[in-house]
Design an enzyme around this catalytic site. Structure first.
Site, PDB file in Angstrom:
ATOM      1  N   GLY A  31     -10.479 -35.453  14.279  1.00 40.67           N
ATOM      2  CA  GLY A  31      -9.557 -36.507  14.965  1.00 40.67           C
ATOM      3  C   GLY A  31     -10.199 -37.111  15.959  1.00 40.67           C
ATOM      4  O   GLY A  31     -11.298 -37.044  16.476  1.00 40.67           O
ATOM      5  N   GLU A  35     -15.832 -44.614  17.600  1.00 35.64           N
ATOM      6  CA  GLU A  35     -16.628 -45.813  16.864  1.00 35.64           C
ATOM      7  C   GLU A  35     -17.329 -44.829  15.766  1.00 35.64           C
ATOM      8  O   GLU A  35     -17.541 -45.305  14.688  1.00 35.64           O
ATOM      9  CB  GLU A  35     -17.396 -46.642  17.630  1.00 35.64           C
ATOM     10  CG  GLU A  35     -18.003 -47.663  16.879  1.00 35.64           C
ATOM     11  CD  GLU A  35     -16.906 -48.571  16.238  1.00 35.64           C
ATOM     12  OE1 GLU A  35     -15.783 -48.486  16.717  1.00 35.64           O
ATOM     13  OE2 GLU A  35     -17.289 -49.528  15.310  1.00 35.64           O
ATOM     14  N   HIS A  37     -16.715 -42.063  14.020  1.00 37.33           N
ATOM     15  CA  HIS A  37     -15.861 -41.918  12.994  1.00 37.33           C
ATOM     16  C   HIS A  37     -15.767 -43.170  12.251  1.00 37.33           C
ATOM     17  O   HIS A  37     -15.655 -43.046  10.876  1.00 37.33           O
ATOM     18  CB  HIS A  37     -14.361 -41.153  13.498  1.00 37.33           C
ATOM     19  CG  HIS A  37     -14.588 -40.057  14.314  1.00 37.33           C
ATOM     20  ND1 HIS A  37     -14.275 -39.774  15.577  1.00 37.33           N
ATOM     21  CD2 HIS A  37     -14.985 -38.890  13.840  1.00 37.33           C
ATOM     22  CE1 HIS A  37     -14.574 -38.449  15.924  1.00 37.33           C
ATOM     23  NE2 HIS A  37     -14.700 -37.848  14.830  1.00 37.33           N
ATOM     24  N   ASP A 150     -24.300 -34.395  14.945  1.00 34.02           N
ATOM     25  CA  ASP A 150     -24.185 -33.055  14.426  1.00 34.02           C
ATOM     26  C   ASP A 150     -25.381 -32.638  13.523  1.00 34.02           C
ATOM     27  O   ASP A 150     -25.098 -32.284  12.211  1.00 34.02           O
ATOM     28  CB  ASP A 150     -22.918 -32.651  14.009  1.00 34.02           C
ATOM     29  CG  ASP A 150     -21.804 -33.112  15.113  1.00 34.02           C
ATOM     30  OD1 ASP A 150     -21.907 -32.128  16.380  1.00 34.02           O
ATOM     31  OD2 ASP A 150     -20.890 -33.922  14.814  1.00 34.02           O
ATOM     32  N   VAL A 176     -24.018 -42.877  16.546  1.00 39.34           N
ATOM     33  CA  VAL A 176     -23.213 -44.232  17.273  1.00 39.34           C
ATOM     34  C   VAL A 176     -23.245 -43.923  18.649  1.00 39.34           C
ATOM     35  O   VAL A 176     -22.904 -42.770  19.457  1.00 39.34           O
ATOM     36  CB  VAL A 176     -21.860 -44.664  16.849  1.00 39.34           C
ATOM     37  CG1 VAL A 176     -21.494 -45.813  17.682  1.00 39.34           C
ATOM     38  CG2 VAL A 176     -22.026 -44.709  15.349  1.00 39.34           C
TER      39      VAL A 176
END
Ligand code: PAF
Length: 279
Positions: A31, A35, A37, A150, A176
């Protein structure tokens, strides 16, 4: 868009979509969307008939001294952002829904997860692999979408999928960045203005370093030492690691074997990670 908290509700809804012939896509997240995500959601939306986003701040991937309690959370904001991306379903379970109080089974990847972040965050990738395996079992997606920031997490998940025969296709999306190069992260909100201004020095040095590695042969140490100095002097932070690694996240000694430069940097209260591919 629906927001579900129970595993069974998700299973039922996904089963109905599958009968209707739709491909199921999953974007696992913790959560506090940015941008990065949203890009994963767009990719999922473009490839799948049902786009499901999970929001779960997973306690088992945080160490005892880490920021689980103060990890940023804002479900209402996330809900609006996901809806604007035409996400079909958010799965936002409570900790008690995901883990039985006497839960005693884990997924342990034993090779790819050992170095880099695995050294500074013992148990982290066990927590990640376990929760992602659980999400895969709950949702049973055809495809799952992860970001390349990641990088080690991505490698661990790919390895888990291969080794445990999950019928899931793992898709990766590019990092990003802010216009000044800082990789987007939910934790960037913790940076003080002065730290935020210096943070892009990490990417700039990695980018320059990737240029130095490209076409280079022989000992990686002199190159790594130079990039190390540049990162710390540009950012004022403390490097936890700077590594030249291959596709499997193994550190390489010869520059010609280097596929990525990866780093973790402590800057004020934030631990930034970033990586750059060596062309
Ligand atoms: O990358 C993340 O946000 C988390 O590690 C993940 C994959 C959602 C597992 O909790």
């Amino acid at each position: 868009m629906r927001v579900l908290e129970k595993k069974d509700e998700v299973r039922n809804l996904v089963a109905r979509a599958r009968v209707g012939g739709r491909k199921i896509g999953l974007v696992p997240t913790m959560g506090f969307f940015h941008e990065g995500h949203l890009e994963l959601m767009r990719l999922c939306r473009s490839r799948c008939g049902l786009c499901l986003v999970s929001i779960f701040v997973n306690p088992t991937q945080f160490g005892p001294a880490e920021d689980f309690d103060r990890y940023p959370r804002d479900l209402e904001r996330d809900r609006a952002l996901a809806e604007a991306e035409s996400v079909d379903l958010i799965f936002a379970p409570a900790v008690e829904e995901m883990y039985a109080p006497d839960s005693s089974t884990v997924v342990l990847e034993n090779l790819v997860s050992r170095g880099l972040c695995g050294l500074g965050r013992p148990g982290h990738f066990q927590g990640v692999a376990t929760v992602v395996a659980k999400l895969f079992n709950i949702v049973q997606p055809d495809m799952a979408f992860f970001g390349r920031k990641d990088l080690q997490q991505l490698a661990v998940i790919r390895r888990m999928v291969r080794d445990l025969d999950f019928p899931v296709r793992v898709e990766a999306a590019p990092i990003v960045r802010e216009p000044d190069g800082l990789a987007l992260s939910s934790r960037n909100v913790y940076l003080e203005p002065e730290q935020r201004a210096r943070a892009p020095g990490l990417y700039r040095a990695l980018y320059r370093g990737a240029g130095m590695f490209s076409g280079a042969k022989g000992d990686t140490s002199p190159l790594l030492n130079e990039i190390h100095r540049e990162i710390e002097s540009a950012t004022g932070g403390r490097l936890e690691y700077l590594s030249a690694v291959d596709e499997e996240m193994e550190e390489v000694d010869d520059a010609s074997d280097c596929r990525y430069l990866a780093a973790a940097l402590h800057l004020g209260p934030v631990r930034l990670i970033d990586n750059v591919e060596v062309a």
